[in-house]
Scaffold this active site. Structure first.
Site, PDB file in Angstrom:
ATOM      1  N   VAL A  95      67.223   1.052  35.800  1.00  0.00           N
ATOM      2  CA  VAL A  95      66.879   2.459  36.003  1.00  0.00           C
ATOM      3  C   VAL A  95      66.560   3.116  34.665  1.00  0.00           C
ATOM      4  O   VAL A  95      65.613   3.901  34.537  1.00  0.00           O
ATOM      5  CB  VAL A  95      68.038   3.203  36.720  1.00  0.00           C
ATOM      6  CG1 VAL A  95      67.767   4.702  36.748  1.00  0.00           C
ATOM      7  CG2 VAL A  95      68.207   2.661  38.122  1.00  0.00           C
ATOM      8  N   ALA A  96      67.332   2.787  33.624  1.00  0.00           N
ATOM      9  CA  ALA A  96      67.077   3.347  32.292  1.00  0.00           C
ATOM     10  C   ALA A  96      65.714   2.924  31.760  1.00  0.00           C
ATOM     11  O   ALA A  96      65.070   3.662  31.017  1.00  0.00           O
ATOM     12  CB  ALA A  96      68.175   2.897  31.331  1.00  0.00           C
TER      13      ALA A  96
ATOM     14  N   GLU B  55      60.812   7.438  34.466  1.00  0.00           N
ATOM     15  CA  GLU B  55      60.836   8.274  35.670  1.00  0.00           C
ATOM     16  C   GLU B  55      59.909   9.484  35.572  1.00  0.00           C
ATOM     17  O   GLU B  55      59.374   9.961  36.564  1.00  0.00           O
ATOM     18  CB  GLU B  55      62.267   8.785  35.942  1.00  0.00           C
ATOM     19  CG  GLU B  55      63.270   7.711  36.280  1.00  0.00           C
ATOM     20  CD  GLU B  55      64.093   7.312  35.056  1.00  0.00           C
ATOM     21  OE1 GLU B  55      63.562   7.450  33.941  1.00  0.00           O
ATOM     22  OE2 GLU B  55      65.227   6.867  35.228  1.00  0.00           O
TER      23      GLU B  55
ATOM     24  N   ASP C 198      20.977  15.453  37.421  1.00  0.00           N
ATOM     25  CA  ASP C 198      19.833  16.119  38.015  1.00  0.00           C
ATOM     26  C   ASP C 198      19.097  16.868  36.901  1.00  0.00           C
ATOM     27  O   ASP C 198      19.693  17.169  35.856  1.00  0.00           O
ATOM     28  CB  ASP C 198      20.333  17.092  39.086  1.00  0.00           C
ATOM     29  CG  ASP C 198      19.210  17.626  39.949  1.00  0.00           C
ATOM     30  OD1 ASP C 198      18.127  17.004  39.976  1.00  0.00           O
ATOM     31  OD2 ASP C 198      19.408  18.658  40.609  1.00  0.00           O
TER      32      ASP C 198
ATOM     33  N   ASN D  72      67.361   9.974  28.870  1.00  0.00           N
ATOM     34  CA  ASN D  72      66.206   9.789  29.750  1.00  0.00           C
ATOM     35  C   ASN D  72      65.614  11.108  30.208  1.00  0.00           C
ATOM     36  O   ASN D  72      64.390  11.271  30.266  1.00  0.00           O
ATOM     37  CB  ASN D  72      66.597   8.954  30.974  1.00  0.00           C
ATOM     38  CG  ASN D  72      66.670   7.474  30.659  1.00  0.00           C
ATOM     39  OD1 ASN D  72      66.368   7.048  29.548  1.00  0.00           O
ATOM     40  ND2 ASN D  72      67.084   6.683  31.635  1.00  0.00           N
TER      41      ASN D  72
ATOM     42  N   ASP E  11      63.873  12.028  26.182  1.00  0.00           N
ATOM     43  CA  ASP E  11      62.592  11.392  26.521  1.00  0.00           C
ATOM     44  C   ASP E  11      61.647  12.376  27.204  1.00  0.00           C
ATOM     45  O   ASP E  11      60.460  12.453  26.881  1.00  0.00           O
ATOM     46  CB  ASP E  11      62.812  10.198  27.454  1.00  0.00           C
ATOM     47  CG  ASP E  11      63.453   9.022  26.729  1.00  0.00           C
ATOM     48  OD1 ASP E  11      63.641   9.113  25.508  1.00  0.00           O
ATOM     49  OD2 ASP E  11      63.766   8.026  27.408  1.00  0.00           O
TER      50      ASP E  11
END
Length: 864
Positions: free
Chosen positions: A278-279, A283, A325, A686, A690
Site C-alpha cells: 500500500v505504501a 494513491e 481546415d 504518503n 508526498d
C-alpha cells in the site's frame, strides 16, 4: 447506372415516377413505407449505470480498490477512506465527461429542416420534413434549410451555403444542366441541393432524390460511430498501472519471503508485506492527474481554447500532425479585395460599380449582409472613400438583373443626371464576351492578368458599363452587349498573420501542419505558400479526385509528404486521419462543419471552431477554439507538453520517495537496526509529504526549450527519458542518507523512539528537497530560482511546520508516536537533508548528460 447529377431532370422525374406538378397523394403512403422517415438514426446510447460502472475498469483504479481493502484489513482506516474518496471522485469525473460526449448525431437532427414546402397534386403544401419521400417536388427560397437531397430543375438566381457540409467558403451558384463527370463530390454537384444546407439567395424547384440516412448528411451521420479514442496519457497511464501492479506483487513476495527466512510469524509478515505494498502505491496519482488537467484546462480557456474532455488537455502535447481546415482557422474568414485595376481614368467609376452592382444589404447597426464576395467589394469601396448614401444619391437604382449560372453576370441600371448607366460584373470570360469591338483587342491582356491572379489563388471579377441617353424600356440580357470595359477586382480570404509564426513554431517542435479544405486547389495552394507550409510550386498537394484514384497502399506511401488536400469529401478526411494513425502518428484535426464531424471524432484530438463551428462539430470535438485561430492550437500544444512533463515530475517524485521508504524499511532490520518507521509515519508521509508537494508540481511552469524538442514517440512509456534510473538512484540516495543518519543516532545511544522520530522527520525534509529538485527535469534546481512556483515553496514551508508540530506538540506525540528531538538530532537532520538533495542534483546531472542526451537524442543545449 448514372448518378442523379449526371441525368437530365426529365430522366430523374421518370426514374422516380413523379411529375413537375408533384406526387399524387395516393402514392405517398406506399413510398413512405418503402423509404421510411426522412430522419437521421441516432446511435445507441449507453445507460447511466453502464457508463458509471465502466469507470472502474482502469487497472490503477482496481489496484486502489484492492489497496483500500488491504488498508481496512490492517487497521489503517484513514488511509482506506482517503483512497476510496479518490476512487469515487475520479469515477464521477469520468462519468460526467462520457455521459455528455455522445450527442453528435442527435445534434445533426437539429440542423435539418423541420418543415418543407412541396408540390403535391400541383398544390403547394407545407409538411413535416420527416414525411418527405423521393419524388416529392420541393419549393425553395432564400433562408430555407434544405430538407433533403434534391435535383434542381427550375431556378432563379439560386445560391446555397454549403460550408457546413463541404467546407466551401463561398455561396455556391447552382445550375440545372446535367454534369458528365464521374465521382463528383457534393461540392461539385452544382445541379443538386443537400439536406442541412441553406438557400442563401434566389428561388428554386427541385426533385427529392434521397432522404434520411441515404442523404449526404446521413452518410456523415453513419460515419460518426468511430469508437472511443484513447488519449496518449490514458494509454501511458494504462501501461504504467500494469507495471505498478507487477511491482506491488513483487514487493509483497520479496518482503514476505525475507521475513519468513528470518523466522518472523507468517501472518505478521503477510500484513507487513501488504502494508508495504500500500505504501508503494502512488494513491494520489489519479487525483494529481485530474487536478493537473483541470488547471491546464483553465489556463487554456484564458488563451481561447476550451477543453471539452479533460484527458485531451495533455493529448496536444503528443501531437505529431495537425490537420487544419483553411477557412477561418488559417485565414481570417473575411473575403478581401487584394487587387483592383481599372482602365485609364475610370478608377472612381469602378469603385461606384463595386458599391452598387450587388445584392448586399445593410443592417440597422451598419453591418454588411450578403454574399461574401459582394460584401468584400462593398467594404473595399467604403474603405476607399465611396459612401453608400452618396453613391445611391449620385446613381439612383432603377432595376437589377440578377446573376444566373448561364450568363454568369449581374447587372444593375442606374440613373445619372440625364442619362442612364448599366453596371455589369461577372466571370472574366463572360464579361469579355459582351465587350464592344473597340475593347476586344484589350481583352486578351486582361484575361492574362486574370490567369495570373487566379494562379495566386485570387478570385477575379470583371466589370463593364454602358451608358444610355434614353431609359431602357426594361432591363434584360439584350442590354448586356457592346459594353465598355471598366476594370477588375481580385479577392482572397487572406491568411492570419500570426499563423505564419505558429506554423514555424510547429516545424521547430517537430509537428507537421497539413491543410485539408473543401476549397479549390489553386486557392488552397496559394494560402499554403503564403503561410510557408509549402514551397512555391511544390508537389505536396492532393485533391479529392486524386484520392479516389489511389489505393490504400499507395496513399500510405505518399501521405507523409502531402501538406495540402483540396476538394476532399468527409469520407476522405476520415481516410486521411485513419491512415496517419495507422502510421503511429498522433493527429489533431480542426473543423467547423458537419462534414468535419467524423474526422474530428476519429482524430486523437478533434478541434472545433467556436465562432463559425456547427453544434455537430463542437460536440464531436475534444477542444473548441473560442477565437477560431490556428495560433491558439500551438499555445495549447505548449500547455499540453507542460502538463505531461509535470505529471512525469510527479511520478518521479512520488515513486522515488516511496522507494526511499521501502528501502529504508527493508534495509534497516537487515543491517541490525530498529524498525525505522511505524505505520502512522508511513501514512503521514504518503498523504502529506508526498501528496501536497506533488499537487504543487502540477503548477510548475514550462521549462525553457519545451517547444524545441520533438513530439514524444507514440509508443514511449511514462518511464522514458531516464525516468527509471532517476527513480532508482534518487530513492537509493535518500535511503542511504537516512540509514546513515539512523546508524549515527543508534551509535550515539539514542533510544528507538528517538531514532524513529528522527528518520520520520528526515524522510519528510529530504523528500521536500527532492520536490525542489524534481521541478526541473533538464536543468539544475538552482538554474531557475525559487520564484516561478511560489505555491510549491509555500507548501514546503507549511509541511515542514506541520512536521515540527508532530514532533514538539505534546498532545500530538502519542497520536503520531513521536518524541521531542534535541539540537543534535535537528542538526543531523538538516545536514543530512542538504547532503541528500545535493546528491540528488548530482545524480540528475549525470543521468541527463549521459543517458538522455546520448541515448535519447535530446539536444544537449537543453541540459544545463
Amino acid at each position: 447506372m448514372k448518378e442523379f447529377y449526371q441525368s437530365t431532370y426529365e430522366e430523374v422525374i421518370k426514374e422516380l415516377e413523379t411529375a413537375v406538378t408533384g406526387l399524387k397523394k395516393e402514392k405517398i403512403s406506399g413510398l413512405q413505407n418503402k423509404y421510411g422517415k426522412n430522419v437521421l438514426k441516432e446511435t445507441k446510447q449507453k445507460s447511466r449505470l453502464t457508463i458509471f460502472l465502466s469507470q472502474f475498469k482502469d487497472i490503477m483504479i482496481i489496484i486502489l480498490i484492492v489497496a483500500a481493502g488491504i488498508s481496512f484489513a490492517v487497521g489503517e482506516h484513514t488511509d482506506a477512506y482517503v483512497i476510496l474518496a479518490i476512487i469515487i471522485a475520479n469515477a464521477w469525473i469520468g462519468y460526467t465527461q462520457e455521459y455528455n460526449a455522445e450527442e453528435s448525431v442527435r445534434l445533426l437532427q437539429k440542423m435539418s429542416a423541420q418543415y418543407a414546402l412541396v408540390l403535391r397534386d400541383n398544390n403547394p403544401e407545407e409538411i413535416d420534413a420527416a414525411e418527405l419521400v423521393p419524388g416529392d417536388i420541393l419549393l425553395l427560397e432564400a433562408g430555407d434549410i434544405v430538407p433533403s437531397d434534391a435535383r434542381l430543375f427550375q431556378i432563379s438566381s439560386i445560391k446555397t451555403d454549403e460550408a457546413a457540409l463541404t467546407g466551401e467558403s463561398h455561396s455556391v451558384e447552382k445550375t440545372i444542366d446535367p454534369l458528365s463527370d464521374n465521382d463528383l463530390g457534393p461540392g461539385d454537384q452544382l445541379n443538386m441541393v443537400f439536406k442541412g444546407t441553406i438557400v442563401s439567395n434566389g428561388t428554386a424547384k427541385a426533385i427529392v432524390t434521397t432522404t434520411g440516412m441515404n442523404t449526404e448528411i446521413g452518410k456523415i451521420a453513419g460515419m460518426m460511430d468511430v469508437g472511443k479514442q484513447h488519449t496518449p496519457l490514458q494509454k501511458r497511464l494504462g501501461a504504467f498501472s500494469k507495471q505498478m501492479a507487477v511491482g506491488v506483487i513483487v514487493i509483497c513476495i520479496v518482503v514476505f519471503v525475507m521475513g519468513l527466512s528470518r523466522g518472523e510469524p507468517a501472518f505478521i509478515m503477510f500484513l507487513t508485506a501488504l502494508s508495504l505494498a500500500v505504501a508503494a502505491l502512488p494513491e494520489a496519482l489519479p487525483a494529481v492527474v485530474t487536478i493537473a488537467l483541470s488547471k491546464g484546462a483553465n489556463r487554456m480557456v484564458k488563451q481561447k481554447a476550451l477543453m471539452r474532455k479533460l484527458p485531451a488537455v495533455e493529448t496536444l502535447g503528443s501531437v505529431t500532425f495537425i490537420c487544419s481546415d483553411k477557412t477561418g482557422t488559417l485565414t481570417q474568414n473575411i473575403m478581401t479585395v487584394e487587387k483592383m485595376q481599372s482602365t485609364e481614368g475610370q478608377e472612381e467609376l469602378l469603385k461606384y460599380a463595386m458599391m452598387l452592382d450587388n445584392e448586399v444589404r445593410f443592417s440597422n447597426d451598419g453591418n454588411i449582409l450578403g454574399d461574401s464576395t459582394e460584401t468584400a467589394l462593398v467594404s473595399y469601396a467604403l474603405e476607399n472613400g465611396i459612401a453608400k448614401a452618396e453613391a445611391d444619391g449620385r446613381y439612383p437604382l432603377i432595376e437589377k438583373l440578377p446573376f444566373d449560372s448561364v450568363r454568369m453576370r449581374m447587372s444593375s441600371l442606374h440613373q445619372h443626371q440625364q442619362q442612364w448607366i448599366l453596371f455589369v460584373k461577372g466571370a472574366p470570360v463572360k464579361v469579355t464576351e459582351a465587350l464592344a469591338n473597340e475593347y476586344k483587342d484589350q481583352s486578351q491582356k486582361w484575361l492574362d492578368i486574370n490567369r495570373e491572379y487566379a494562379a495566386d489563388g485570387l478570385r477575379v471579377l470583371f466589370f463593364g458599363y454602358k451608358i444610355f441617353d434614353e431609359k431602357p424600356a426594361q432591363i434584360n440580357e439584350d442590354l448586356e452587349k457592346d459594353l465598355s470595359f471598366l476594370g477588375l477586382a481580385a479577392m482572397i480570404d487572406p491568411p492570419r498573420e500570426e499563423v505564419i509564426d505558429a506554423i514555424r513554431e510547429c516545424k521547430q517542435a517537430g509537428i507537421k501542419t497539413v491543410m485539408i479544405t473543401g476549397d479549390q486547389p489553386l486557392t488552397a495552394q496559394a494560402i499554403a505558400e503564403r503561410l510557408q507550409m509549402i514551397d512555391k510550386d511544390a508537389a505536396e498537394i492532393m485533391t479529392g479526385a486524386d484520392l479516389t484514384k489511389i489505393t490504400d497502399e499507395e496513399f500510405s506511401r505518399e501521405i507523409q509528404r502531402i501538406a495540402v488536400y483540396a476538394r476532399v469529401s468527409p469520407e476522405q478526411k476520415l481516410r486521411i486521419v485513419k491512415t496517419l494513425q495507422e502510421q503511429n502518428e498522433f493527429v489533431a484535426m480542426t473543423g467547423d462543419g458537419v462534414n468535419d464531424a467524423p474526422s474530428l471524432k476519429q482524430a486523437d484530438i478533434g478541434i472545433a471552431m467556436g465562432i463559425t463551428g456547427t453544434d455537430v462539430s463542437k460536440d464531436a470535438a475534444d477542444m473548441i477554439l473560442l477565437d477560431d485561430n490556428f495560433a491558439t492550437i500551438v499555445k495549447a500544444v505548449k500547455e499540453g507538453r507542460r502538463i505531461y512533463e509535470n505529471i512525469k515530475k510527479f511520478i518521479l517524485y512520488v515513486l522515488s520517495c516511496n522507494l526511499a521508504e521501502i528501502l529504508t524499511l527493508v534495509a534497516a532490520p537487515l543491517l541490525g537496526m530498529a524498525i525505522p518507521l511505524l505505520p502512522i509515519h508511513i501514512l503521514w508521509i504518503n498523504l502529506v509529504t508526498d501528496g501536497l508537494p506533488g499537487l504543487a508540481l502540477t503548477s510548475q511552469p514550462a521549462e525553457k526549450g519545451i517547444m524545441e524538442r520533438p513530439p514524444r514517440p507514440p509508443k514511449e512509456s511514462l518511464f522514458a527519458g531516464g525516468m527509471i534510473p532517476k527513480i532508482l538512484c534518487t530513492g537509493a540516495m535518500m535511503a542511504v542518507v537516512v540509514l546513515f543518519a539512523q546508524q549515527y543516532a543508534a551509535s550515539s545511544g539514542y533510544d528507538v523512539s528517538t531514532q524513529q522520530t528522527m528518520v520520520f522527520t528526515l524522510l519528510c525534509f529530504i523528500q521536500l528537497g527532492n520536490a525542489v529538485s524534481v521541478r526541473q527535469t533538464y536543468n539544475s534546481m538552482f538554474k531557475e530560482g525559487f520564484s516561478k512556483n511560489k505555491g510549491l515553496f509555500f507548501i514546503i514551508l507549511i509541511t515542514m511546520a506541520l512536521q515540527l508540530l508532530l514532533v514538539y506538540v505534546p498532545f500530538l506525540q502519542p497520536i503520531f508516536k513521536t518524541v521531542s528531538l534535541d539540537q543534535t538530532m535537528i542538526t543531523v537532520i538538516l545536514i543530512a537533508t542538504v547532503i541528500g538533495v545535493l546528491g540528488i542534483e548530482l545524480l540528475k546531472f549525470f543521468i541527463n548528460k549521459f543517458y538522455i542526451s546520448k541515448k535519447k537524442g535530446i539536444n544537449a543545449n537543453h541540459i544545463k
